[in-house]
Motif scaffolding. Structure first.
Motif, PDB file in Angstrom:
ATOM      1  N   ARG A 310       0.411  -4.784  -5.707  1.00  0.00           N
ATOM      2  CA  ARG A 310       1.545  -4.118  -5.037  1.00  0.00           C
ATOM      3  C   ARG A 310       2.774  -4.074  -5.950  1.00  0.00           C
ATOM      4  O   ARG A 310       3.480  -3.077  -6.011  1.00  0.00           O
ATOM      5  N   ASP A 311       3.003  -5.208  -6.635  1.00  0.00           N
ATOM      6  CA  ASP A 311       4.155  -5.250  -7.550  1.00  0.00           C
ATOM      7  C   ASP A 311       3.993  -4.214  -8.660  1.00  0.00           C
ATOM      8  O   ASP A 311       4.953  -3.560  -9.073  1.00  0.00           O
ATOM      9  N   ILE A 314       4.877  -0.817  -7.289  1.00  0.00           N
ATOM     10  CA  ILE A 314       6.318  -0.548  -7.119  1.00  0.00           C
ATOM     11  C   ILE A 314       7.000  -0.437  -8.483  1.00  0.00           C
ATOM     12  O   ILE A 314       7.906   0.393  -8.667  1.00  0.00           O
ATOM     13  N   LEU A 315       6.553  -1.236  -9.428  1.00  0.00           N
ATOM     14  CA  LEU A 315       7.149  -1.139 -10.768  1.00  0.00           C
ATOM     15  C   LEU A 315       6.865   0.239 -11.373  1.00  0.00           C
ATOM     16  O   LEU A 315       7.746   0.844 -11.988  1.00  0.00           O
ATOM     17  N   ARG A 316       5.640   0.724 -11.166  1.00  0.00           N
ATOM     18  CA  ARG A 316       5.292   2.054 -11.676  1.00  0.00           C
ATOM     19  C   ARG A 316       6.134   3.132 -10.981  1.00  0.00           C
ATOM     20  O   ARG A 316       6.636   4.057 -11.623  1.00  0.00           O
ATOM     21  N   SER A 317       6.288   3.011  -9.657  1.00  0.00           N
ATOM     22  CA  SER A 317       7.072   4.032  -8.940  1.00  0.00           C
ATOM     23  C   SER A 317       8.547   3.962  -9.334  1.00  0.00           C
ATOM     24  O   SER A 317       9.256   4.956  -9.316  1.00  0.00           O
ATOM     25  N   MET A 318       8.969   2.751  -9.731  1.00  0.00           N
ATOM     26  CA  MET A 318      10.364   2.540 -10.113  1.00  0.00           C
ATOM     27  C   MET A 318      10.668   3.176 -11.469  1.00  0.00           C
ATOM     28  O   MET A 318      11.820   3.444 -11.790  1.00  0.00           O
ATOM     29  N   GLY A 319       9.629   3.374 -12.288  1.00  0.00           N
ATOM     30  CA  GLY A 319       9.852   3.971 -13.606  1.00  0.00           C
ATOM     31  C   GLY A 319       9.331   3.145 -14.757  1.00  0.00           C
ATOM     32  O   GLY A 319       9.650   3.422 -15.915  1.00  0.00           O
ATOM     33  N   PHE A 320       8.535   2.118 -14.450  1.00  0.00           N
ATOM     34  CA  PHE A 320       7.896   1.348 -15.528  1.00  0.00           C
ATOM     35  C   PHE A 320       6.683   2.137 -16.003  1.00  0.00           C
ATOM     36  O   PHE A 320       5.935   2.672 -15.190  1.00  0.00           O
ATOM     37  N   PRO A 407      -0.330   3.967  -8.703  1.00  0.00           N
ATOM     38  CA  PRO A 407       0.562   3.436  -7.668  1.00  0.00           C
ATOM     39  C   PRO A 407       0.283   4.035  -6.296  1.00  0.00           C
ATOM     40  O   PRO A 407       0.363   3.342  -5.290  1.00  0.00           O
ATOM     41  N   VAL A 408      -0.075   5.314  -6.263  1.00  0.00           N
ATOM     42  CA  VAL A 408      -0.293   5.984  -4.970  1.00  0.00           C
ATOM     43  C   VAL A 408      -1.419   5.299  -4.191  1.00  0.00           C
ATOM     44  O   VAL A 408      -1.301   5.065  -2.988  1.00  0.00           O
ATOM     45  N   THR A 410      -2.395   2.201  -4.281  1.00  0.00           N
ATOM     46  CA  THR A 410      -1.946   0.919  -3.752  1.00  0.00           C
ATOM     47  C   THR A 410      -0.982   1.113  -2.597  1.00  0.00           C
ATOM     48  O   THR A 410      -1.081   0.435  -1.572  1.00  0.00           O
ATOM     49  N   ILE A 411      -0.050   2.039  -2.775  1.00  0.00           N
ATOM     50  CA  ILE A 411       0.969   2.257  -1.735  1.00  0.00           C
ATOM     51  C   ILE A 411       0.314   2.738  -0.447  1.00  0.00           C
ATOM     52  O   ILE A 411       0.648   2.273   0.644  1.00  0.00           O
TER      53      ILE A 411
END
Lengths: 415, 227
Positions: A310-311, A314-320, A407-408, A410-411
């Motif tokens: 999950r982390d 979110i990190l990927r969606s955040m721009g990592f 990320p999709v 997992t989200i």
């Protein structure tokens, strides 16, 4: 990088026990590898030092490696020539024109030469007959070219050979075999049948059992009389300021004079080869320990990746970027390896201290009173580098898996 | 007709999952949201609301069509460029808060700023604290996510989504795990952000009452905009 390190540390600190267990795995591998390497190198160095200190670096013998070529062989060098019924000519043994050669050798920088007549004798005392090697020596040159004087455990050193008419210095083991003490008079018999009364004027102890139990020293003149070989020497023992250059120097001397010139490396070729095999076995064993420890790291990082899906999302969606995610988990493996290696250094140092305190007395090829350890920065650096590298490699697969997570997916699953 | 460049726009956007029987998640959607607009995407489960949101947020790649953010067509962008665009211009809030459990509230809020790297550590810290204060979370800076209630966690997630001052906030069922009181608080925050700060907010919701409080509703059915 700072941010990735921050996140990696956060992951590791959140599961302290698991991280500590993995680090201990690495630490054990590193610690034992340092202790083992120190032990191996210590014993190897001690042995080599004893050889280098106590034995000549080059021995020129009155022998030839191959029989001399016959005139017909020289004439038809590529011909299919076979000679039968050859009878060897009886030649007088000994190095020809030895003093000219000694002078030439002594003119070379860093070389000391001890001319010697080595012969087999029988020593008789109190009804015991013991075979021994007698080295007839020139005291002054012997003193410069060998360390035997430092091994003489009785008063007077090599000069004590001058204190009696036929002085003899015995190895302590040889004296024990004969039951002889200093000032005792022994009967020495040579292979040529000459018998001489000789007085024990000193004892020596090198720590090399084979030497101490069979070797004895007398003045060169006396040894020549006993062997009935006046003015003959059959060995030239050479000490070099750079013992590692012995191989090249021996080759050069042999090609120049033809006499068999044996370097200390050649004389101990079997032992040095055994050391190389022993070291290879050690490094394979240590590598195996570190590989096992790497599996532990693989396990930890895989678990973290699984738990942190999950982390990662979110990190990927955040721009990592995927490379950032991979970097985080590679750093985790590296950190476990690095911290494990640091702990391992401490453990290795401690183990070396403990092993160094253990005392025992074993007589093998040399006398050993305890573990001889030799640690160098190379042991520490090498084991640390191998640990950190294997730990980083172990985390590569889970790190790659993490970086490929979408990320999709997992989200959606987390909703 | 609004001639101003929309904050975000979708043109003939489709997303089809390949397979023996391809699944159409989004089917030729045309959509636009203006600066400062709060838009609710509604529809039944499986109607393609979240899929549309992920496409708008560049988290998923469309099978066809394009997403245009502040006039920039995102179709030809590389993965790295799309990732950077997300970091700089988009903020996300999901049904689950997705806070990093090992980091404090302030640490979580500052994470996108650290990644972008435009502010110094002190500036990040000050900006993070200001955001938390604005969302009624003053004094929570050093707490860990596990020490917060569901509503508080979601507000921290909103603060984190706003950390890099994105023009667009995308929220996927942000009140799905919250009670009605906290749900209202979250939507009040959204309205304030849109009205007072000019943020474009697109939120997926099942809650018709909350949807009605938005500037506009877009209703999806079978991946198509129907109202």
């Amino acid at each position: 990088m700072k941010l990735l390190l921050h996140i990696a540390l956060g992951h590791l600190l959140a599961r302290k026990r698991q991280t500590l267990v993995s680090m201990m795995g690495v630490a054990m591998g590193v610690g034992f590898s340092i202790a083992m390497a120190s032990l191996m190198e210590g014993s190897q160095r001690d042995f080599i030092t004893r050889i280098v200190d106590n034995m000549p670096h080059i021995v020129i013998k009155d022998e030839f490696r191959a029989n001399p070529l016959q005139p017909v062989d020289l004439l038809f060098q590529k011909g299919a020539v076979e000679l039968k019924g050859l009878k060897p000519k009886d030649e007088i043994r000994g190095i020809k024109a030895p003093w000219n050669k000694i002078e030439a050798l002594e003119a070379l920088p860093g070389l000391k030469v001890a001319p010697t007549l080595s012969s087999q004798i029988f020593l008789s005392f109190g009804g015991k007959d013991v075979s021994a090697t007698l080295l007839g020596i020139d005291v002054e040159r012997e003193r410069q070219a060998t360390s035997i004087e430092a091994d003489i455990v009785t008063e007077g050193g090599l000069d004590s050979l001058h204190t009696a008419a036929n002085g003899l210095i015995l190895g302590r083991g040889l004296a024990a075999k004969l039951g002889a003490q200093p000032n005792d008079t022994l009967t020495a018999t040579s292979a040529s049948g000459v018998v001489m009364k000789m007085k024990v004027v000193g004892l020596f102890h090198t720590g090399i059992i084979s030497v101490d139990s069979s070797q004895s020293y007398a003045l060169l003149k006396k040894a020549q009389i006993l062997a009935d070989r006046p003015n003959v020497i059959n060995l030239m023992r050479i000490k070099m300021s750079d013992p590692m250059a012995a191989v090249d120097m021996a080759l050069m001397l042999e090609s120049r004079w033809g006499y068999k010139s044996e370097s200390w490396q050649e004389s101990n070729e079997g032992l040095l080869g055994a050391f190389a095999i022993r070291n290879a076995v050690m490094y394979i064993t240590v590598s195996a320990i570190l590989i096992v420890a790497s599996f532990g790291i693989f396990n930890v990082v895989s678990t973290v990746v699984y738990e942190k899906t999950r982390d990662i999302a979110i990190l990927r969606s955040m721009g990592f970027e995927p490379s950032d995610i991979k970097g985080i988990f590679l750093l985790e493996g590296f950190l476990v390896g690095l911290l494990g290696a640091l702990l391992g250094w401490g453990l290795g140092f401690g183990l070396c201290q403990i092993l160094g305190m253990i005392r025992f007395n074993i007589k093998m090829m040399t006398e050993v009173q305890g573990f001889i350890l030799h640690s160098t920065w190379i042991h520490y650096t090498l084991s640390g580098a191998v640990a950190a590298t294997s730990a980083t490699l172990a985390s590569y697969l889970p790190a790659r898996k993490a970086s490929r997570l979408k990320p999709v997916d997992t989200i959606r699953g987390a909703a | 007709m609004n001639l101003e460049t929309p904050a975000i726009e979708a043109r003939s956007l489709s997303r089809i999952l390949p397979g023996l029987v391809p699944a159409v998640l989004v089917d030729g959607v045309d959509f636009r949201a203006e600066k400062g607009e709060l838009v609710a995407i509604t529809g039944a489960s499986g109607s393609g609301k979240s899929s549309l949101l992920y496409l708008l947020g560049l988290l998923d790649e469309p099978t066809s069509g394009s997403v245009i953010i502040a006039g920039q067509d995102c179709a030809p962008l590389s993965d790295a460029e799309r990732t950077y665009l997300r970091l700089e211009r988009l903020g996300f809030v999901f049904q689950f808060h997705f806070l990093l459990a090992e980091f404090t509230v302030l640490g979580n809020v500052c994470m996108p700023m650290k990644k972008l790297g435009r502010l110094s550590d002190a500036e990040q810290d000050a900006h993070g604290r200001a955001l938390l204060k604005e969302l009624g979370l003053q004094g929570f800076e050093k707490k860990l996510p596990e020490q917060l209630s569901g509503g508080e966690r979601q507000r921290v997630a909103i603060a984190r989504a706003l950390a890099n001052a994105p023009g667009i906030l995308l929220a996927d069922e942000p009140t799905g795990n919250l009670d009605s009181k906290n749900s209202r608080i979250v939507f009040d925050i959204f309205r304030n952000l849109a009205r007072d700060h000019g943020k474009t907010i697109i939120t997926v919701t099942h809650d018709h009452d909350l949807a009605k409080t938005c500037d506009r509703q877009v209703h999806l059915a079978d991946g198509k905009v129907v109202a």
